[in-house]
Design a protein around this motif. Structure first.
Motif, PDB file in Angstrom:
ATOM      1  N   PRO A  46     -42.870   7.530 -10.374  1.00  0.00           N
ATOM      2  CA  PRO A  46     -43.198   7.189  -8.991  1.00  0.00           C
ATOM      3  C   PRO A  46     -43.483   5.689  -8.812  1.00  0.00           C
ATOM      4  O   PRO A  46     -43.811   4.993  -9.766  1.00  0.00           O
ATOM      5  CB  PRO A  46     -44.469   8.000  -8.715  1.00  0.00           C
ATOM      6  CG  PRO A  46     -44.551   9.019  -9.801  1.00  0.00           C
ATOM      7  CD  PRO A  46     -43.882   8.418 -10.977  1.00  0.00           C
ATOM      8  N   VAL A  47     -43.376   5.246  -7.573  1.00  0.00           N
ATOM      9  CA  VAL A  47     -43.608   3.842  -7.266  1.00  0.00           C
ATOM     10  C   VAL A  47     -45.070   3.500  -7.548  1.00  0.00           C
ATOM     11  O   VAL A  47     -45.977   4.172  -7.062  1.00  0.00           O
ATOM     12  CB  VAL A  47     -43.275   3.543  -5.798  1.00  0.00           C
ATOM     13  CG1 VAL A  47     -43.606   2.093  -5.465  1.00  0.00           C
ATOM     14  CG2 VAL A  47     -41.802   3.841  -5.523  1.00  0.00           C
ATOM     15  N   PRO A  48     -45.321   2.483  -8.356  1.00  0.00           N
ATOM     16  CA  PRO A  48     -46.708   2.132  -8.690  1.00  0.00           C
ATOM     17  C   PRO A  48     -47.462   1.562  -7.485  1.00  0.00           C
ATOM     18  O   PRO A  48     -46.876   0.911  -6.614  1.00  0.00           O
ATOM     19  CB  PRO A  48     -46.549   1.053  -9.770  1.00  0.00           C
ATOM     20  CG  PRO A  48     -45.136   1.157 -10.238  1.00  0.00           C
ATOM     21  CD  PRO A  48     -44.355   1.649  -9.071  1.00  0.00           C
ATOM     22  N   THR A  68     -51.086   5.478  -9.320  1.00  0.00           N
ATOM     23  CA  THR A  68     -52.317   6.178  -8.949  1.00  0.00           C
ATOM     24  C   THR A  68     -52.057   7.523  -8.282  1.00  0.00           C
ATOM     25  O   THR A  68     -52.982   8.323  -8.134  1.00  0.00           O
ATOM     26  CB  THR A  68     -53.156   5.306  -8.003  1.00  0.00           C
ATOM     27  OG1 THR A  68     -52.360   4.904  -6.894  1.00  0.00           O
ATOM     28  CG2 THR A  68     -53.656   4.058  -8.727  1.00  0.00           C
ATOM     29  N   ASP A  69     -50.816   7.796  -7.874  1.00  0.00           N
ATOM     30  CA  ASP A  69     -50.501   9.103  -7.282  1.00  0.00           C
ATOM     31  C   ASP A  69     -50.301  10.130  -8.400  1.00  0.00           C
ATOM     32  O   ASP A  69     -49.689   9.822  -9.434  1.00  0.00           O
ATOM     33  CB  ASP A  69     -49.226   9.027  -6.446  1.00  0.00           C
ATOM     34  CG  ASP A  69     -49.393   8.162  -5.208  1.00  0.00           C
ATOM     35  OD1 ASP A  69     -50.538   8.057  -4.715  1.00  0.00           O
ATOM     36  OD2 ASP A  69     -48.390   7.581  -4.747  1.00  0.00           O
ATOM     37  N   PRO A  70     -50.800  11.351  -8.233  1.00  0.00           N
ATOM     38  CA  PRO A  70     -50.586  12.394  -9.248  1.00  0.00           C
ATOM     39  C   PRO A  70     -49.091  12.590  -9.512  1.00  0.00           C
ATOM     40  O   PRO A  70     -48.282  12.599  -8.579  1.00  0.00           O
ATOM     41  CB  PRO A  70     -51.217  13.635  -8.626  1.00  0.00           C
ATOM     42  CG  PRO A  70     -52.238  13.092  -7.674  1.00  0.00           C
ATOM     43  CD  PRO A  70     -51.635  11.845  -7.115  1.00  0.00           C
ATOM     44  N   HIS A  71     -48.717  12.753 -10.782  1.00  0.00           N
ATOM     45  CA  HIS A  71     -47.305  12.904 -11.114  1.00  0.00           C
ATOM     46  C   HIS A  71     -47.153  13.707 -12.398  1.00  0.00           C
ATOM     47  O   HIS A  71     -47.996  13.636 -13.291  1.00  0.00           O
ATOM     48  CB  HIS A  71     -46.618  11.537 -11.260  1.00  0.00           C
ATOM     49  CG  HIS A  71     -47.306  10.609 -12.213  1.00  0.00           C
ATOM     50  ND1 HIS A  71     -48.459   9.923 -11.901  1.00  0.00           N
ATOM     51  CD2 HIS A  71     -47.000  10.242 -13.499  1.00  0.00           C
ATOM     52  CE1 HIS A  71     -48.836   9.167 -12.921  1.00  0.00           C
ATOM     53  NE2 HIS A  71     -47.981   9.364 -13.909  1.00  0.00           N
ATOM     54  N   ALA A  72     -46.069  14.485 -12.460  1.00  0.00           N
ATOM     55  CA  ALA A  72     -45.773  15.285 -13.649  1.00  0.00           C
ATOM     56  C   ALA A  72     -44.693  14.645 -14.499  1.00  0.00           C
ATOM     57  O   ALA A  72     -44.344  15.156 -15.561  1.00  0.00           O
ATOM     58  CB  ALA A  72     -45.339  16.687 -13.236  1.00  0.00           C
ATOM     59  N   ALA A  73     -44.151  13.519 -14.018  1.00  0.00           N
ATOM     60  CA  ALA A  73     -43.121  12.802 -14.760  1.00  0.00           C
ATOM     61  C   ALA A  73     -43.213  11.320 -14.417  1.00  0.00           C
ATOM     62  O   ALA A  73     -43.656  10.944 -13.325  1.00  0.00           O
ATOM     63  CB  ALA A  73     -41.739  13.334 -14.421  1.00  0.00           C
ATOM     64  N   LEU A  74     -42.822  10.500 -15.360  1.00  0.00           N
ATOM     65  CA  LEU A  74     -42.813   9.048 -15.159  1.00  0.00           C
ATOM     66  C   LEU A  74     -41.540   8.499 -15.777  1.00  0.00           C
ATOM     67  O   LEU A  74     -41.226   8.780 -16.939  1.00  0.00           O
ATOM     68  CB  LEU A  74     -44.033   8.399 -15.818  1.00  0.00           C
ATOM     69  CG  LEU A  74     -44.091   6.868 -15.801  1.00  0.00           C
ATOM     70  CD1 LEU A  74     -44.315   6.365 -14.371  1.00  0.00           C
ATOM     71  CD2 LEU A  74     -45.197   6.357 -16.720  1.00  0.00           C
TER      72      LEU A  74
END
Length: 292
Positions: A46-48, A68-74
């Motif tokens: 996701p966009v930082p 800072t947004d919750p994410h299951a993949a980067l």
């Protein structure tokens, strides 16, 4: 001169959402006398919330990010276009005795102050008695630094087996010396330990090596890998002889330099910390170095 398009994708997936991810990456090639970067871009998904490009202590392009947004993949993806020449070395510098390449012994030599930190131990390149003894076989009294470094490169290539199962990213120089096996990162660390044990300044280099598919086969996109080698200081100059013990070759116009430092820890492509309750994760890395 050869031109390449370099693509590098690092993808993490997590068993549970990550609430906070802070990291740093070294993915943009360096501008050098023999290397020019015409294009370079890195995207993070996701966009930082925070993304800051900078230059680190060693002069490498280094970018900090904070998701800072919750994410299951980067996913971190870089793409660059680079032109590379064959480095040219001063013959008289290569012919100097290796003993002069010890900046702590000869601090009065020009450029010695810049080389000093590459002549001492670092977190991943500790002095090892076996490495010191192995290095001494190449560093015979009065031997030219170019000849001694090349001999060490050739011996590691001959005596060590390339085996991705023999070591891990946390393996030590002592581990690689004992097993006489490892990967490019291990071979670079071993060579550094062999040289630094005798006071010779040498630095770890990370980047990419352009490879050719086997005869009759087509290139497979994303099947390349990042690479590591080392560069040995040529005393009294700002030149460093880049050698690759994994392939028994001086670095030429097939080598794309991204970053250098004391060891892998200074220049790892991506590193950071996450805040999550996930107990497992997966990492997939794809690299492509395509001639243009």
């Amino acid at each position: 001169m050869k031109r390449y398009r370099v693509w590098h994708r690092t993808a993490y997936t997590y068993a549970k959402p990550v609430k906070d991810s802070v990291g740093q990456f070294h993915l943009v090639p360096r501008e050098l006398p023999w290397q020019r970067v015409s294009q370079a871009a890195v995207t993070v998904d996701p966009v930082p919330g925070d993304l800051a490009a900078d230059v680190d202590y060693f002069g490498n392009a280094s970018t900090y990010f904070h998701v800072t947004d919750p994410h299951a993949a980067l996913t971190i993806e870089s793409a660059s276009e680079v032109a590379v020449d064959v480095p040219v070395y001063d013959a008289s510098a290569l012919a100097q005795p290796w003993e002069r390449a010890r900046p702590l012994v000869h601090p009065d030599i020009a450029e010695a102050w810049r080389a000093t930190e590459y002549a001492i131990e670092s977190p991943r390149v500790r002095h090892d008695p076996e490495a010191a003894a192995y290095g001494a076989q190449s560093l015979t009294p009065g031997r030219p630094i170019g000849e001694a470094a090349t001999d060490l490169m050739e011996r590691i290539f001959r005596d060590f087996d390339y085996d991705a199962t023999a070591t891990t990213v946390t393996s030590t120089v002592a581990d690689a010396m004992r097993k006489r096996a490892g990967v490019c990162q291990d071979f670079a660390h071993v060579a550094l330990a062999c040289l630094r044990a005798h006071g010779v300044a040498a630095r770890y280099v990370s980047g990419y090596l352009a490879t050719q598919p086997p005869p009759g086969k087509e290139r497979v996109f994303g099947a390349d890998a990042s690479h590591a080698w080392l560069a040995v200081w040529l005393p009294g100059t700002d030149q460093w002889l880049a050698i690759d013990p994994t392939n028994n070759h001086w670095a030429d116009d097939r080598y794309v330099t991204v970053a250098w430092g004391r060891d892998y820890g200074d220049v790892s492509p991506v590193k950071g910390i996450i805040y999550t309750k996930a107990k497992t994760s997966t990492l997939r890395v794809s690299v492509d170095v395509a001639p243009l």
